[in-house]
Write a protein that holds these residues in place. Structure first.
Motif, PDB file in Angstrom:
ATOM      1  N   UNK A  52       0.893  -0.953   0.055  1.00 38.64           N
ATOM      2  CA  UNK A  52       0.028  -0.129   0.333  1.00 38.64           C
ATOM      3  C   UNK A  52       0.684   1.215   0.453  1.00 38.64           C
ATOM      4  N   UNK A  53      -0.349   2.209   0.527  1.00 40.36           N
ATOM      5  CA  UNK A  53       0.286   4.101   0.430  1.00 40.36           C
ATOM      6  C   UNK A  53       2.174   3.991   0.947  1.00 40.36           C
ATOM      7  N   UNK A  54       2.078   3.251   2.113  1.00 39.73           N
ATOM      8  CA  UNK A  54       3.469   3.253   3.254  1.00 39.73           C
ATOM      9  C   UNK A  54       4.187   2.362   2.179  1.00 39.73           C
ATOM     10  N   UNK A  55       4.618   2.087   1.640  1.00 37.13           N
ATOM     11  CA  UNK A  55       5.641   0.925   0.664  1.00 37.13           C
ATOM     12  C   UNK A  55       6.266   2.495   0.095  1.00 37.13           C
ATOM     13  N   UNK A  56       7.765   2.339   0.296  1.00 38.42           N
ATOM     14  CA  UNK A  56       8.680   2.709  -0.593  1.00 38.42           C
ATOM     15  C   UNK A  56       8.882   2.814  -2.064  1.00 38.42           C
ATOM     16  N   UNK A  57       8.936   3.566  -2.697  1.00 40.24           N
ATOM     17  CA  UNK A  57       9.128   3.084  -4.224  1.00 40.24           C
ATOM     18  C   UNK A  57      10.553   4.235  -4.357  1.00 40.24           C
ATOM     19  N   UNK A  58      11.422   3.014  -5.080  1.00 42.74           N
ATOM     20  CA  UNK A  58      12.562   3.666  -5.615  1.00 42.74           C
ATOM     21  C   UNK A  58      12.945   4.712  -6.675  1.00 42.74           C
ATOM     22  N   UNK A  59      13.556   6.012  -6.921  1.00 43.25           N
ATOM     23  CA  UNK A  59      13.398   6.857  -7.611  1.00 43.25           C
ATOM     24  C   UNK A  59      14.455   7.979  -7.520  1.00 43.25           C
ATOM     25  N   UNK A  60      14.403   8.155  -8.960  1.00 41.17           N
ATOM     26  CA  UNK A  60      15.620   9.425  -8.655  1.00 41.17           C
ATOM     27  C   UNK A  60      15.230  10.150  -9.384  1.00 41.17           C
ATOM     28  N   UNK A  61      15.958  11.757  -9.484  1.00 46.29           N
ATOM     29  CA  UNK A  61      15.309  12.620  -9.593  1.00 46.29           C
ATOM     30  C   UNK A  61      16.160  12.727 -10.842  1.00 46.29           C
ATOM     31  N   UNK A  99      22.767  14.255 -11.695  1.00 40.00           N
ATOM     32  CA  UNK A  99      23.482  12.856 -12.509  1.00 40.00           C
ATOM     33  C   UNK A  99      23.835  12.190 -12.582  1.00 40.00           C
ATOM     34  N   UNK A 100      24.548  12.831 -11.025  1.00 39.95           N
ATOM     35  CA  UNK A 100      25.822  11.735  -9.860  1.00 39.95           C
ATOM     36  C   UNK A 100      25.076  11.028  -9.290  1.00 39.95           C
TER      37      UNK A 100
END
Length: 329
Positions: A166-175, A211-212
């Protein structure tokens, strides 16, 4: 995964290397001579890319005959600056120093190395990183994430923690610019340097940071990683340090950048202690960021961030494993 990196002698394995080392400290050549030499190298690299097919026919195995020359370009830059045989000017571009010729050429070499890496379609991506900073102390974290961005963490004893539902789960993302991208989003990014640059901030420091971050632990494919390195080659402020070893003794090549950041002190009466600045005010900090890169793979081995003018040690992130995985274990 992170593999063995070459020693200094590996990097110096090219014609004329022995003479270069034996020369020791010599009088630097003129700026015109240096500029002409690097223009020739850059022109040759550009011509090579233009005349090389993007991929072999499907029925043929991949060939990797150009890697030695690609490493040679990066090695020549490192060898020259390490032996003191060449001095590179730092030019002023609107108040920001440009990347030195050696730093730019090193990143171009890493772009070529990245393009040679095999493309993979793993079920998971594994990241094992040792952190040593003011907030967290010293610890090692192991995590896996899948294409949906769900994150598994693994304790030192092997205990696996499933991602919360659900909403508590973290999702891996990059800016990237003003957006946060998932693993599938990365695959839709353009690999043309100009088109990719348009997705990132125009401000060179913000662009450099984003980028880094992606180069540190993302599953970006070979062509995207190559384009990211070429963005760094065009980013002002980079300086090539040369051969170093990270905190684990692994050989790599270091580059540095000094940046400014702005911090607003809190209203706590002790917040500004030792800074000579009142609380509730903005202060300008300068940081020196160092990135140690494995020249044979283009993977980041270690990053450190040091606040200048303060008696605190640098924050350190040592990337022990970054790469594809078939399962979480």
């Amino acid at each position: 995964m992170t593999e063995r990196t070459p020693t200094s002698m590996d990097l110096l394995d090219f014609p004329g290397a022995a003479e270069l080392v034996a020369a020791g400290d010599v009088t630097p050549p003129s700026a015109g001579t240096v500029g002409g030499a690097w223009e020739g190298v850059a022109r040759a690299a550009k011509e090579e890319r233009a005349t090389t097919p993007l991929a072999p026919p499907a029925h043929l195995p991949p060939v990797r005959v150009r890697r030695a020359r690609r490493l040679l370009v990066a090695a020549a830059a490192v060898a020259a600056i390490a032996t003191g045989a060449v001095a590179y000017p730092v030019l002023d571009m609107g108040g920001e120093p440009a990347a030195t010729a050696s730093a730019s050429q090193f990143f171009e070499g890493m772009a070529e190395v990245a393009e040679d890496a095999p493309a993979t379609t793993p079920a998971y991506w594994k990241v094992r990183v040792e952190t040593d900073n003011q907030d967290d102390g010293k610890r090692t974290d192991t995590s896996y994430f899948d294409r949906e961005g769900r994150i598994w963490s693994v304790d030192a004893d092997g205990t696996v923690h499933e991602p919360p539902a659900g909403e508590e789960g973290k999702v891996k993302k990059w800016p990237v610019g003003k957006k946060w991208l998932t693993w599938p989003d990365l695959e839709n990014l353009p690999t043309d340097e100009k088109a990719l640059a348009a997705r990132f901030p125009k401000d060179p420091h913000s662009r450099f940071d984003q980028v880094t971050i992606m180069l540190e632990d993302s599953p970006a494919g070979p062509e995207l990683r190559a384009a990211l390195f070429r963005l760094l080659a065009d980013t002002p402020g980079m300086k090539l340090v040369g051969d170093v070893r990270d905190s684990k003794g692994r050989a790599g090549v270091a580059v540095e950048i000094t940046q400014k950041s702005w911090v607003r002190l809190g209203e706590d009466k002790n917040a500004g202690a030792g800074t000579g600045t009142e609380t509730g005010k903005d202060i300008t900090l300068r940081t020196k960021d160092r990135y140690v890169i494995a020249p044979d793979t283009g993977l980041l081995l270690e990053t450190t961030h040091k606040t200048l003018g303060q008696d605190t040690k640098a924050d350190r992130y040592t990337w022990l494993e970054v790469g594809p995985a078939d399962r979480v274990e």
